[in-house]
Design a protein around this motif. Structure first.
Motif, PDB file in Angstrom:
ATOM      1  N   PRO A 580       0.974  -1.102  -0.081  1.00  0.00           N
ATOM      2  CA  PRO A 580      -0.019   0.231   0.317  1.00  0.00           C
ATOM      3  C   PRO A 580       1.158   1.520   0.404  1.00  0.00           C
ATOM      4  CG  PRO A 580      -0.338  -1.202   1.767  1.00  0.00           C
ATOM      5  CD  PRO A 580       0.988  -1.897   0.794  1.00  0.00           C
ATOM      6  N   ALA A 581       2.404   1.217   0.712  1.00  0.00           N
ATOM      7  CA  ALA A 581       2.777   2.393   0.028  1.00  0.00           C
ATOM      8  C   ALA A 581       3.094   2.709  -0.780  1.00  0.00           C
ATOM      9  CB  ALA A 581       3.989   1.968   1.443  1.00  0.00           C
ATOM     10  N   LEU A 582       3.672   2.112  -1.027  1.00  0.00           N
ATOM     11  CA  LEU A 582       3.575   2.340  -2.875  1.00  0.00           C
ATOM     12  C   LEU A 582       2.966   2.312  -4.314  1.00  0.00           C
ATOM     13  CD1 LEU A 582       6.948  -0.013  -3.426  1.00  0.00           C
ATOM     14  CD2 LEU A 582       6.713   2.382  -2.666  1.00  0.00           C
ATOM     15  N   LEU A 583       1.871   1.535  -4.115  1.00  0.00           N
ATOM     16  CA  LEU A 583       0.766   1.326  -5.094  1.00  0.00           C
ATOM     17  C   LEU A 583       0.027   2.917  -4.825  1.00  0.00           C
ATOM     18  CD1 LEU A 583      -1.082  -1.506  -3.986  1.00  0.00           C
ATOM     19  CD2 LEU A 583      -0.159  -1.218  -6.096  1.00  0.00           C
ATOM     20  N   PRO A 584      -0.410   3.196  -6.330  1.00  0.00           N
ATOM     21  CA  PRO A 584      -1.039   4.567  -7.011  1.00  0.00           C
ATOM     22  C   PRO A 584      -2.428   4.800  -5.169  1.00  0.00           C
ATOM     23  CG  PRO A 584      -0.430   3.625  -8.513  1.00  0.00           C
ATOM     24  CD  PRO A 584      -0.489   2.494  -7.624  1.00  0.00           C
ATOM     25  N   GLU A 585      -2.913   5.856  -5.368  1.00  0.00           N
ATOM     26  CA  GLU A 585      -3.831   5.981  -4.860  1.00  0.00           C
ATOM     27  C   GLU A 585      -4.806   5.580  -4.708  1.00  0.00           C
ATOM     28  OE1 GLU A 585      -5.873   9.671  -2.085  1.00  0.00           O
ATOM     29  OE2 GLU A 585      -4.083  10.275  -3.206  1.00  0.00           O
ATOM     30  N   GLY A 586      -5.841   5.063  -4.310  1.00  0.00           N
ATOM     31  CA  GLY A 586      -7.259   4.202  -5.054  1.00  0.00           C
ATOM     32  C   GLY A 586      -6.884   3.147  -4.989  1.00  0.00           C
ATOM     33  N   SER A 587      -6.165   2.364  -5.129  1.00  0.00           N
ATOM     34  CA  SER A 587      -5.889   1.107  -5.887  1.00  0.00           C
ATOM     35  C   SER A 587      -5.903  -0.427  -4.958  1.00  0.00           C
ATOM     36  CB  SER A 587      -3.877   1.602  -6.391  1.00  0.00           C
ATOM     37  OG  SER A 587      -3.589  -0.168  -6.812  1.00  0.00           O
ATOM     38  N   PRO A 588      -6.465  -0.654  -5.398  1.00  0.00           N
ATOM     39  CA  PRO A 588      -7.230  -2.137  -4.778  1.00  0.00           C
ATOM     40  C   PRO A 588      -6.160  -3.184  -4.252  1.00  0.00           C
ATOM     41  CG  PRO A 588      -8.194  -2.469  -6.868  1.00  0.00           C
ATOM     42  CD  PRO A 588      -7.513  -1.099  -7.265  1.00  0.00           C
ATOM     43  N   TRP A 589      -5.362  -3.417  -4.897  1.00  0.00           N
ATOM     44  CA  TRP A 589      -5.017  -4.560  -4.769  1.00  0.00           C
ATOM     45  C   TRP A 589      -3.825  -4.242  -3.608  1.00  0.00           C
ATOM     46  CZ3 TRP A 589      -6.287  -7.631  -8.270  1.00  0.00           C
ATOM     47  CH2 TRP A 589      -6.811  -6.910  -9.556  1.00  0.00           C
ATOM     48  N   THR A 590      -4.455  -4.329  -2.376  1.00  0.00           N
ATOM     49  CA  THR A 590      -3.575  -4.583  -1.103  1.00  0.00           C
ATOM     50  C   THR A 590      -3.556  -5.672  -0.474  1.00  0.00           C
ATOM     51  OG1 THR A 590      -5.764  -4.115  -0.359  1.00  0.00           O
ATOM     52  CG2 THR A 590      -4.777  -1.723  -1.048  1.00  0.00           C
ATOM     53  N   CYS A 591      -3.992  -6.794  -1.020  1.00  0.00           N
ATOM     54  CA  CYS A 591      -3.957  -7.734  -0.444  1.00  0.00           C
ATOM     55  C   CYS A 591      -4.089  -8.374   1.260  1.00  0.00           C
ATOM     56  CB  CYS A 591      -2.714  -8.618  -0.708  1.00  0.00           C
ATOM     57  SG  CYS A 591      -1.655  -8.160  -2.369  1.00  0.00           S
ATOM     58  N   PRO A 592      -4.849  -8.001   2.201  1.00  0.00           N
ATOM     59  CA  PRO A 592      -5.470  -7.420   3.781  1.00  0.00           C
ATOM     60  C   PRO A 592      -5.387  -8.973   3.501  1.00  0.00           C
ATOM     61  CG  PRO A 592      -7.628  -6.849   2.356  1.00  0.00           C
ATOM     62  CD  PRO A 592      -6.287  -7.410   1.097  1.00  0.00           C
ATOM     63  N   GLY A 593      -5.378 -10.085   3.537  1.00  0.00           N
ATOM     64  CA  GLY A 593      -5.547 -11.243   3.785  1.00  0.00           C
ATOM     65  C   GLY A 593      -3.990 -12.045   3.580  1.00  0.00           C
ATOM     66  N   ASP A 594      -3.390 -11.668   2.848  1.00  0.00           N
ATOM     67  CA  ASP A 594      -2.211 -12.282   2.580  1.00  0.00           C
ATOM     68  C   ASP A 594      -1.035 -11.454   3.712  1.00  0.00           C
ATOM     69  OD1 ASP A 594      -2.263 -14.026   0.234  1.00  0.00           O
ATOM     70  OD2 ASP A 594      -3.272 -11.899  -0.187  1.00  0.00           O
ATOM     71  N   ASP A 595      -1.144  -9.846   4.304  1.00  0.00           N
ATOM     72  CA  ASP A 595      -0.696  -9.715   4.401  1.00  0.00           C
ATOM     73  C   ASP A 595      -0.483 -10.405   6.316  1.00  0.00           C
ATOM     74  OD1 ASP A 595       0.643  -7.281   5.729  1.00  0.00           O
ATOM     75  OD2 ASP A 595      -1.416  -6.584   6.806  1.00  0.00           O
ATOM     76  N   VAL A 596      -1.895 -10.657   6.777  1.00  0.00           N
ATOM     77  CA  VAL A 596      -1.951 -10.954   8.042  1.00  0.00           C
ATOM     78  C   VAL A 596      -1.161 -12.701   7.409  1.00  0.00           C
ATOM     79  CG1 VAL A 596      -3.423 -12.766   9.735  1.00  0.00           C
ATOM     80  CG2 VAL A 596      -3.610 -10.138   8.710  1.00  0.00           C
ATOM     81  N   PHE A 597      -0.655 -13.338   6.987  1.00  0.00           N
ATOM     82  CA  PHE A 597      -0.073 -14.210   6.231  1.00  0.00           C
ATOM     83  C   PHE A 597       1.209 -14.266   6.764  1.00  0.00           C
ATOM     84  CE2 PHE A 597       1.509 -18.227   4.342  1.00  0.00           C
ATOM     85  CZ  PHE A 597       1.234 -18.947   4.649  1.00  0.00           C
ATOM     86  N   TYR A 598       2.099 -13.526   6.170  1.00  0.00           N
ATOM     87  CA  TYR A 598       3.252 -12.544   6.026  1.00  0.00           C
ATOM     88  C   TYR A 598       3.821 -12.381   7.711  1.00  0.00           C
ATOM     89  CZ  TYR A 598       6.865  -9.318   6.116  1.00  0.00           C
ATOM     90  OH  TYR A 598       8.152  -8.335   6.456  1.00  0.00           O
ATOM     91  N   ASN A 599       2.337 -11.501   8.075  1.00  0.00           N
ATOM     92  CA  ASN A 599       3.235 -11.415  10.196  1.00  0.00           C
ATOM     93  C   ASN A 599       3.286 -12.921  10.874  1.00  0.00           C
ATOM     94  OD1 ASN A 599       3.656  -9.151  10.002  1.00  0.00           O
ATOM     95  ND2 ASN A 599       1.200  -8.596   9.953  1.00  0.00           N
ATOM     96  N   ALA A 600       2.355 -13.750  10.160  1.00  0.00           N
ATOM     97  CA  ALA A 600       2.579 -15.308  10.858  1.00  0.00           C
ATOM     98  C   ALA A 600       3.929 -16.056  10.605  1.00  0.00           C
ATOM     99  CB  ALA A 600       1.528 -15.406  10.672  1.00  0.00           C
ATOM    100  N   SER A 601       4.156 -15.698   9.375  1.00  0.00           N
ATOM    101  CA  SER A 601       5.979 -16.076   9.143  1.00  0.00           C
ATOM    102  C   SER A 601       6.635 -16.258   9.725  1.00  0.00           C
ATOM    103  CB  SER A 601       5.475 -15.997   7.663  1.00  0.00           C
ATOM    104  OG  SER A 601       5.941 -14.832   6.683  1.00  0.00           O
ATOM    105  N   VAL A 602       6.855 -14.634   9.667  1.00  0.00           N
ATOM    106  CA  VAL A 602       7.109 -13.876  11.256  1.00  0.00           C
ATOM    107  C   VAL A 602       8.029 -14.072  12.315  1.00  0.00           C
ATOM    108  CG1 VAL A 602       8.492 -10.973  11.629  1.00  0.00           C
ATOM    109  CG2 VAL A 602       7.986 -11.629   8.723  1.00  0.00           C
ATOM    110  N   ILE A 603       6.525 -14.022  12.749  1.00  0.00           N
ATOM    111  CA  ILE A 603       6.127 -14.038  14.236  1.00  0.00           C
ATOM    112  C   ILE A 603       6.744 -15.612  14.547  1.00  0.00           C
ATOM    113  CG2 ILE A 603       4.337 -14.922  16.280  1.00  0.00           C
ATOM    114  CD1 ILE A 603       3.164 -12.445  14.768  1.00  0.00           C
TER     115      ILE A 603
END
Length: 758
Positions: A580-603
């Motif tokens: 989301p930090a690099l996507l154009p404003e209003g872009s829908p490709w934010t992957c909210p579910g995959d963000d949680v999965f990524y955090n779990a891989s780090v934890i």
């Protein structure tokens, strides 16, 4: 739910062995009823007739089935990456394919077509479109609507870790994780499909809908046929969902206490249905009722009570005790959150402790920064997951162990005669079973491909060969006990946390190895149970087992391929996807579910369980939940033996009570409150007082409500929301319960955006 009543025929000596499985809360019936099925809900729903001459694997089945599978796979994966996620269930395909099938039956030529150079021939139109074709088409659609968990691994590797991944490794990973469970599902068919006591409650919704759509029924005077009832409820649900989904989203969760005490953190923590304990909250939306816990109409009454008891104990007793006594510095963090925090109460800066070159923990930075903290509810959720798995094993061993052992040691013929019902006898009489070597062959081939995916391709997935074998052992061990719980209660404990824990201890510092191990161990069990559930649906609908096997296998391969292709295309073509930090404003490709999965891989993979739940972590006490869960069913089992006439004791199901809140978050308190209200009303009040109406309409009602929500959601998304056209901007447009202070910390000095400083 059927409670024990006076006058019920007592089981005869040869039936006594079934009393262990009667712990599901279903009354043992007399000889005549057992000849049909000992489960009353099944007797009220599933017909005991069959026409083995009906064609099943027809041209219509393949065309409509494969098309449904491909379309649902593409749409669900495509929208899974977007901010406003859209998931289309197989119920939508089930309804749409009915008129298409009838249209094909009315227009296609009936003349047989010969296959060149063979003696084979087939007809594009073998007769009227029948219910068995429709069941197999829906099984194809199920393969496409279920999702592919392993795609999340591809996403975090390419979009979050910014690493390259061989498409061959990715494709093999996706296929093998989906197919591995089929290999050992065959081992448990006799126990989880042929046994009439394993009744898979959710399948009765499908059976009712199929019968309503296909059977010709004469309308009683002043009444409605099941199809008429379905259409009325479907249209009503479809029209009404425009309100909570587009015009007035706030009615999905109404938190009364927050509307009264607008400036009190404590009041909003207690009253918020989304961010707190949900006392006094409610929702006027079927999606609120069924979105996370499934339809309460398809859940047995005794399971509903067990879940509500567990929810009450955990949310209204355990959570306030731990939070307001400041256990684990709980007041520094929100009372209910799935995010991670540092020791000051701020969001945990994962990039600070992650070595970008080795993708492992930087211990110097970690020690200089902070241990990882969770909200007290989220930390307890992990402990509950530990306890639930341990309780599942001991509960099944105590209550079902003797019966399972008898079935294991008897021959198939003897077991079928002893444990079968009319449905099992019809299936064995009319159709050839699937040979066991088919399952063994799949297991050997897929296991070999799994080892190739992990050990080949320069070991990009990090998991060594012994990890594959270990996760297979775990999944195989838990498939039977969790299968029994799922087949009798409609609730399925997961293996995701325990798999993360085990590989995190054994192979720390490897985030990809952690998520790959979790996926093989967890999803292969889920796929085995999905396969068995579909087999039970085919068992009820009298579908030839070999046809079911072929459809499930082909559907899984096609769905996995489409999910992989769609994900790979988007990950390589959408610039800055999931960032989301690099996507154009209003872009829908934010992957909210995959963000949680990524955090779990780090934890679990980078920091690891040793620094979370071990001696170096903040939460080592959570490990006692394993022992507590393992011992919890013992008192219930002892009392059930000591007081055999008190059958209500056997309805106490400790794995369900302990694991009641296992999916919180993402489920919230309001979902449990509304799910429980609806479930108790229909499965106790309506079931006991209006049983004939319940038998005819309840499962149809569930399917119609689901379908109406699904179709209106699709139309609104494509017609309006996908074009950024939203409702009128007013107070009720927020998909929120207006409890902004519920997530605020209450510890002195902790600063959080939008919150007063204590």
């Amino acid at each position: 739910m059927a409670e024990p009543q006076d006058g019920v025929t007592q089981p005869k000596p040869q039936e006594q062995q079934h009393l262990d499985i009667e712990a599901t809360g279903l009354v043992e019936a007399g000889d005549e009823e057992v000849n049909d099925c000992p489960i009353e809900q099944v007797r009220l729903t599933v017909p005991i007739t069959d026409d083995p001459t009906e064609p099943v694997l027809t041209f219509r089945t393949w065309v409509l089935g494969v098309a449904s599978c491909v379309i649902l796979s593409f749409v669900n994966q495509f929208f899974g990456y977007r901010s406003n996620q859209l998931s289309i269930s197989s119920v939508s395909a089930q309804i749409v394919t009915l008129p298409l099938g009838k249209f094909m039956a009315a227009t296609l030529p009936e003349k047989p077509i010969k296959v060149p150079c063979t003696k084979w021939s087939f007809s594009l139109n073998p007769g009227p479109f029948n219910i068995k074709e429709h069941v197999l088409i829906t099984m194809f659609a199920n393969s496409g609507s279920g999702g592919v968990y392993a795609v999340r691994i591809l996403t975090i590797v390419k979009a979050f870790y910014k690493r390259s991944l061989s498409p061959g490794a990715g494709y093999l990973l996706v296929q093998t994780t989906q197919l591995l469970g089929y290999g050992w599902a065959g081992l448990f068919r006799k126990y989880l499909v042929d046994s009439p006591y394993m009744w898979w409650p959710s399948n009765l919704v499908q059976v009712s809908l199929f019968r309503a759509l296909h059977e010709k029924e004469k309308r009683s005077k002043g009444g409605l046929t099941r199809l008429q009832f379905f259409l009325i409820v479907f249209i009503s649900s479809f029209a009404y969902y425009l309100v909570p989904n587009y015009l007035f989203p706030s009615i999905s969760t109404v938190s009364i206490i927050c509307l009264i005490w607008k400036n009190s953190i404590t009041a909003q923590q207690i009253g918020s249905g989304l961010y707190g304990m949900g006392l006094g909250s409610f929702g006027l939306d079927w999606a609120t009722v069924a979105s996370f816990l499934g339809s309460p109409l398809a859940t047995p009454g005794f399971a509903i009570i067990n879940i509500l008891v567990g929810f009450f104990i955990i949310v209204y007793i355990l959570l306030p005790l731990t939070y307001y006594n400041n256990a684990y510095d709980a007041k520094k963090f929100p009372i209910f959150s799935s995010h991670t925090f540092d020791s000051t109460g701020q969001p945990y800066n994962l990039t600070r402790i992650l070595d970008s070159k080795t993708f492992s923990i930087n211990l110097d930075e970690y020690n200089a920064y902070s241990k990882l903290y969770l909200s007290v509810f989220f930390s307890v959720t992990y402990g509950i997951s530990f306890a639930t798995l341990a309780a599942s094993v001991s509960h099944v061993a105590l209550f079902n162990g003797s019966t399972i052992w008898q079935m294991w040691t008897k021959t198939r013929a003897a077991a079928g005669e002893k444990f079968g019902d009319v449905h099992t006898r019809l299936m064995k009489k009319n159709y050839k079973i699937v040979p066991q070597w088919w399952f063994h062959s799949i297991l050997i081939v897929v296991l070999g491909l799994s080892l190739l995916a992990c050990e080949g391709f320069d070991k990009q997935l990090q998991l060594p060969w012994w990890g594959i074998l270990l996760c297979c052992v775990l999944a195989l061990f838990f498939t039977l006990p969790i299968g029994i719980i799922t087949a009798t209660t409609n609730q399925q404990p997961g293996l995701n946390v325990i798999t993360e824990l085990i590989i995190g201890f054994m192979y720390p510092g490897k985030p990809l190895a952690n998520v790959v191990f979790k996926t093989y161990g967890y999803i292969s069990m889920v796929q085995a149970l999905t396969f068995l559930s579909d087999f039970k649906l085919g068992h009820y609908m009298k579908i030839p087992p070999r046809s079911m096997f072929l459809v499930q296998l082909v559907g899984t391969v096609i769905a996995s391929s489409v999910y992989f292709g769609t994900a790979w295309w988007l990950l390589t073509s959408v610039e800055y996807i999931c960032d989301p930090a690099l996507l154009p404003e209003g872009s829908p490709w934010t992957c909210p579910g995959d963000d949680v999965f990524y955090n779990a891989s780090v934890i679990w993979g980078v920091i690891g369980p040793l620094r979370m739940f071990g001696r170096l972590g903040v939460y080592p006490e959570m490990n006692w939940f394993f022992l507590a869960g393992f011992l919890a069913p013992v008192p219930v089992w002892f009392l059930s033996r000591k007081f055999p006439n008190q059958k209500w004791i056997r309805l106490i199901h400790m794995p369900i009570i302990i694991g009641a809140t296992g999916n919180m978050p993402p489920a919230r308190a309001v979902h449990f409150v509304m799910w429980g209200i609806v479930g108790v009303f229909f499965n106790f009040y309506v079931y006991n007082r209006y049983k004939q109406w319940w038998a005819k309409h309840t499962y149809i009602l569930s399917a119609a409500l689901d379908a109406g929500v699904a179709f209106m959601g699709i139309i609104i998304f494509f017609a309006l929301q996908s074009k950024d056209i939203f409702g009128v901007d007013w107070w009720g447009l927020a998909a929120d319960d207006h409890c902004p202070l519920a997530s605020c910390p209450t510890a002195p000095g902790v600063v959080a955006e939008g919150c007063p400083t204590i």
